[in-house]
Enzyme design. Structure first.
Site, mmCIF file in Angstrom:
data_model
loop_
_atom_site.group_PDB
_atom_site.id
_atom_site.type_symbol
_atom_site.label_atom_id
_atom_site.label_comp_id
_atom_site.label_asym_id
_atom_site.label_seq_id
_atom_site.Cartn_x
_atom_site.Cartn_y
_atom_site.Cartn_z
ATOM 1 N N HIS A 1 0.771 -1.254 0.136
ATOM 2 C CA HIS A 1 0.028 -0.057 0.101
ATOM 3 C C HIS A 1 0.936 1.259 -0.121
ATOM 4 O O HIS A 1 0.383 2.246 0.226
ATOM 5 C CB HIS A 1 -1.006 0.080 1.179
ATOM 6 C CG HIS A 1 -2.043 -1.132 1.066
ATOM 7 N ND1 HIS A 1 -2.764 -1.646 2.163
ATOM 8 C CD2 HIS A 1 -2.422 -1.546 -0.226
ATOM 9 C CE1 HIS A 1 -3.330 -2.396 1.894
ATOM 10 N NE2 HIS A 1 -3.362 -2.865 0.509
ATOM 11 N N THR B 1 -3.168 -8.025 11.291
ATOM 12 C CA THR B 1 -4.253 -7.412 10.303
ATOM 13 C C THR B 1 -5.636 -8.382 10.450
ATOM 14 O O THR B 1 -5.696 -9.288 10.724
ATOM 15 C CB THR B 1 -3.666 -7.723 8.830
ATOM 16 O OG1 THR B 1 -4.609 -7.414 7.867
ATOM 17 C CG2 THR B 1 -3.512 -9.349 8.561
ATOM 18 N N ASN C 1 -2.403 -12.623 16.398
ATOM 19 C CA ASN C 1 -3.442 -11.387 16.571
ATOM 20 C C ASN C 1 -3.775 -11.523 17.890
ATOM 21 O O ASN C 1 -3.620 -12.314 18.768
ATOM 22 C CB ASN C 1 -4.312 -11.308 15.551
ATOM 23 C CG ASN C 1 -5.243 -10.166 15.186
ATOM 24 O OD1 ASN C 1 -5.770 -9.434 16.095
ATOM 25 N ND2 ASN C 1 -5.177 -9.878 13.979
HETATM 26 C C1 BV8 Z 1 -8.073 -2.026 -5.369
HETATM 27 C C2 BV8 Z 1 -4.352 3.758 2.473
HETATM 28 C C3 BV8 Z 1 -8.137 -2.775 -7.813
HETATM 29 C C4 BV8 Z 1 -2.863 3.910 2.965
HETATM 30 C C5 BV8 Z 1 -5.598 1.675 2.488
HETATM 31 C C6 BV8 Z 1 -11.975 -7.399 -3.767
HETATM 32 C C7 BV8 Z 1 -10.649 -7.225 -4.749
HETATM 33 C C8 BV8 Z 1 -10.314 -6.085 -5.005
HETATM 34 C C9 BV8 Z 1 -10.919 -4.721 -4.404
HETATM 35 C C10 BV8 Z 1 -11.777 -4.975 -3.549
HETATM 36 C C11 BV8 Z 1 -12.353 -6.258 -3.253
HETATM 37 N N1 BV8 Z 1 -13.396 -6.154 -2.299
HETATM 38 C C12 BV8 Z 1 -13.375 -4.646 -1.958
HETATM 39 C C13 BV8 Z 1 -12.603 -4.116 -2.592
HETATM 40 C C14 BV8 Z 1 -12.394 -2.663 -2.380
HETATM 41 C C15 BV8 Z 1 -11.135 -2.355 -1.414
HETATM 42 C C16 BV8 Z 1 -11.428 -3.129 -0.120
HETATM 43 O O1 BV8 Z 1 -10.744 -4.054 0.212
HETATM 44 N N2 BV8 Z 1 -12.250 -2.555 0.663
HETATM 45 C C17 BV8 Z 1 -12.544 -3.367 1.893
HETATM 46 C C18 BV8 Z 1 -12.362 -2.452 2.853
HETATM 47 C C19 BV8 Z 1 -13.661 -4.105 1.968
HETATM 48 N N3 BV8 Z 1 -9.814 -2.316 -1.956
HETATM 49 C C20 BV8 Z 1 -9.409 -1.360 -2.846
HETATM 50 O O2 BV8 Z 1 -10.052 -0.385 -3.057
HETATM 51 C C21 BV8 Z 1 -7.726 -1.742 -2.926
HETATM 52 N N4 BV8 Z 1 -7.544 -1.651 -4.547
HETATM 53 O O3 BV8 Z 1 -8.868 -3.042 -5.098
HETATM 54 O O4 BV8 Z 1 -7.630 -1.827 -6.533
HETATM 55 C C22 BV8 Z 1 -9.344 -1.967 -8.271
HETATM 56 C C23 BV8 Z 1 -9.117 -0.881 -8.934
HETATM 57 C C24 BV8 Z 1 -10.150 -0.142 -9.248
HETATM 58 C C25 BV8 Z 1 -11.650 -0.629 -9.294
HETATM 59 C C26 BV8 Z 1 -11.603 -1.998 -8.637
HETATM 60 C C27 BV8 Z 1 -10.705 -2.662 -8.065
HETATM 61 C C28 BV8 Z 1 -6.789 -0.695 -2.334
HETATM 62 C C29 BV8 Z 1 -6.974 -0.958 -0.865
HETATM 63 C C30 BV8 Z 1 -5.820 -0.105 -0.232
HETATM 64 C C31 BV8 Z 1 -6.745 0.865 0.489
HETATM 65 N N5 BV8 Z 1 -5.619 1.685 1.259
HETATM 66 N N6 BV8 Z 1 -4.986 2.572 2.974
HETATM 67 C C32 BV8 Z 1 -3.079 4.561 4.183
HETATM 68 O O5 BV8 Z 1 -3.511 5.740 4.434
HETATM 69 O O6 BV8 Z 1 -2.693 3.608 5.245
HETATM 70 S S1 BV8 Z 1 -6.568 0.525 3.401
HETATM 71 C C33 BV8 Z 1 -6.060 0.430 5.150
HETATM 72 O O7 BV8 Z 1 -6.220 -0.773 5.408
HETATM 73 C C34 BV8 Z 1 -4.341 0.415 5.378
HETATM 74 O O8 BV8 Z 1 -3.594 0.347 4.091
HETATM 75 C C35 BV8 Z 1 -4.405 -0.786 6.130
HETATM 76 O O9 BV8 Z 1 -2.837 -1.385 5.938
HETATM 77 C C36 BV8 Z 1 -5.109 -1.751 5.440
HETATM 78 C C37 BV8 Z 1 -5.575 -3.045 6.160
HETATM 79 O O10 BV8 Z 1 -6.085 -2.781 7.634
HETATM 80 P P1 BV8 Z 1 -5.229 -3.826 8.814
HETATM 81 O O11 BV8 Z 1 -3.629 -3.502 8.431
HETATM 82 O O12 BV8 Z 1 -5.540 -4.972 8.872
HETATM 83 O O13 BV8 Z 1 -5.605 -2.614 10.001
HETATM 84 P P2 BV8 Z 1 -6.985 -3.177 10.838
HETATM 85 O O14 BV8 Z 1 -6.787 -1.663 11.650
HETATM 86 O O15 BV8 Z 1 -8.011 -3.331 9.726
HETATM 87 O O16 BV8 Z 1 -6.553 -4.356 11.686
HETATM 88 C C38 BV8 Z 1 -5.467 -4.357 12.874
HETATM 89 C C39 BV8 Z 1 -5.425 -5.717 13.255
HETATM 90 O O17 BV8 Z 1 -4.243 -5.858 14.180
HETATM 91 C C40 BV8 Z 1 -6.668 -6.168 13.889
HETATM 92 O O18 BV8 Z 1 -7.120 -7.383 13.627
HETATM 93 C C41 BV8 Z 1 -6.476 -6.058 15.526
HETATM 94 O O19 BV8 Z 1 -6.935 -7.340 16.311
HETATM 95 C C42 BV8 Z 1 -4.910 -6.321 15.337
HETATM 96 N N7 BV8 Z 1 -4.049 -5.906 16.493
HETATM 97 C C43 BV8 Z 1 -3.944 -4.690 17.168
HETATM 98 N N8 BV8 Z 1 -3.202 -4.656 17.872
HETATM 99 C C44 BV8 Z 1 -2.287 -5.817 17.831
HETATM 100 C C45 BV8 Z 1 -2.775 -6.567 16.911
HETATM 101 N N9 BV8 Z 1 -2.361 -7.641 16.527
HETATM 102 C C46 BV8 Z 1 -1.145 -8.170 17.094
HETATM 103 N N10 BV8 Z 1 -0.559 -7.259 18.068
HETATM 104 C C47 BV8 Z 1 -1.128 -6.228 18.481
HETATM 105 N N11 BV8 Z 1 -0.566 -5.315 19.437
#
Ligand code: BV8
Ligand code: ZN
Length: 246
Positions: free
Chosen positions: A118, A186, A211
């Site tokens: 990303h 993640t 996690n």
């Molecule tokens: C795209 C920007 C192609 C940077 C981010 C299927 C296929 C393709 C696309 C999609 C699809 N379904 C939906 C989509 C669209 C979309 C998507 O996935 N939406 C989701 C929300 C449903 N995907 C996209 O748009 C992607 N592009 O598909 O392009 C395309 C193009 C045109 C038309 C169609 C398709 C682009 C995705 C990237 C978006 N950018 N961020 C920034 O500003 O950071 S997303 C954002 O979420 C961050 O990048 C982050 O990295 C990412 C994932 O989140 P996580 O890292 O998992 O973080 P989260 O807070 O969610 O979870 C934290 C975890 O840690 C938890 O589980 C927690 O329990 C745990 N935790 C907490 N503390 C600890 C811990 N674990 C261990 N130790 C600890 N101490």
């Protein structure tokens, strides 16, 4: 922490390890996650900030958000989880980090082989001519502009944008060729990044989740360790080193 012999044997026989990481591995460095209880997406809607149209509509607001996050990142340091992954480079033939994070902490911890799915908050480029600007940017009139007049944006992947091909292909390749595929910190809800877990599983990798709670992919894992990455990963390194010297 005790690890069962099956897991330790699997680990000690493995050659290629992948760490697929998300915001959770940086949580103990003080960087807020996206979807946790104090996640940044709870307050701000991703579609309002992490997408190209939002940026073109209100570049000043999006830059304020990224500069705020940059400040938090610059004030933070890699934690024991990042360092444990870097340490694993001495214990296996090949260790690859495939991260969704843009905070550069894996590199700062000493990991070498990294795919950034990303992007990286330290890099910026012009939306018009794609020139990269990776030093200090000039915010004197609110939004940094390129010499060509185009707006400069952070080099991160926003919703609806394609992931950098070389990074995603690299991540996919390492996933399908891995002996063990760690999924660390993640929620595995963002695609196509989260699809790498499915690719690794289909290719026969041993999937290990680290996690603090169950996630959407927990059912696919051969092993799940529930605890903070900064605690679990160093324990795994310690147990492995003990096994190797025995
Ligand atoms: C795209 C920007 C192609 C940077 C981010 C299927 C296929 C393709 C696309 C999609 C699809 N379904 C939906 C989509 C669209 C979309 C998507 O996935 N939406 C989701 C929300 C449903 N995907 C996209 O748009 C992607 N592009 O598909 O392009 C395309 C193009 C045109 C038309 C169609 C398709 C682009 C995705 C990237 C978006 N950018 N961020 C920034 O500003 O950071 S997303 C954002 O979420 C961050 O990048 C982050 O990295 C990412 C994932 O989140 P996580 O890292 O998992 O973080 P989260 O807070 O969610 O979870 C934290 C975890 O840690 C938890 O589980 C927690 O329990 C745990 N935790 C907490 N503390 C600890 C811990 N674990 C261990 N130790 C600890 N101490
Ligand atoms: Zn330009």
């Amino acid at each position: 922490m005790n690890f069962d012999e099956t897991f330790l044997n699997k680990l000690s026989k493995a050659k290629k390890i992948v760490f697929f990481t998300g915001a959770g591995i940086s949580a103990e460095s003080g960087i807020p996650t996206f979807r946790g209880k104090d996640g940044i997406w709870n307050k701000l809607k991703p579609e309002e900030l992490a997408n190209f149209n939002a940026f073109m509509r209100n570049p000043k607001m999006v830059w304020e958000w990224y500069n705020h996050r940059k400040k938090i990142i610059h004030d933070s340091k890699p934690n024991a989880g990042h360092f444990a992954i870097a340490d694993m480079q001495d214990l296996f033939d090949e260790v690859t980090v495939v991260t969704q994070n843009i905070d550069n902490l894996h590199r700062r911890a000493g990991s070498k082989n990294i795919f950034e799915l990303h992007g990286n908050i330290e890099r910026n480029y012009c939306v018009r001519c794609k020139t990269f600007y990776n030093g200090e940017l000039d915010f004197s009139d609110g939004v940094p502009k390129c010499n060509c007049g185009g707006l400069i944006r952070p080099d991160v992947v926003w919703f609806g944008e394609y992931l950098p091909e070389d990074q995603f292909e690299g991540g996919e390749n390492s996933a399908v060729n891995s002996d063990i595929f760690f999924v660390v910190g993640t929620s595995a809800v963002v695609y196509p990044a989260a699809g790498l877990v499915h690719s690794a599983k289909r290719a026969g990798s041993y999937i290990v989740e680290v996690n603090i709670e169950e996630t959407e992919i927990s059912v696919m894992c051969d092993k799940s360790f529930y605890g903070e990455a900064g605690k679990v990963l160093p324990e795994i390194v310690k147990a492995l080193k003990n096994k190797i010297i025995k």
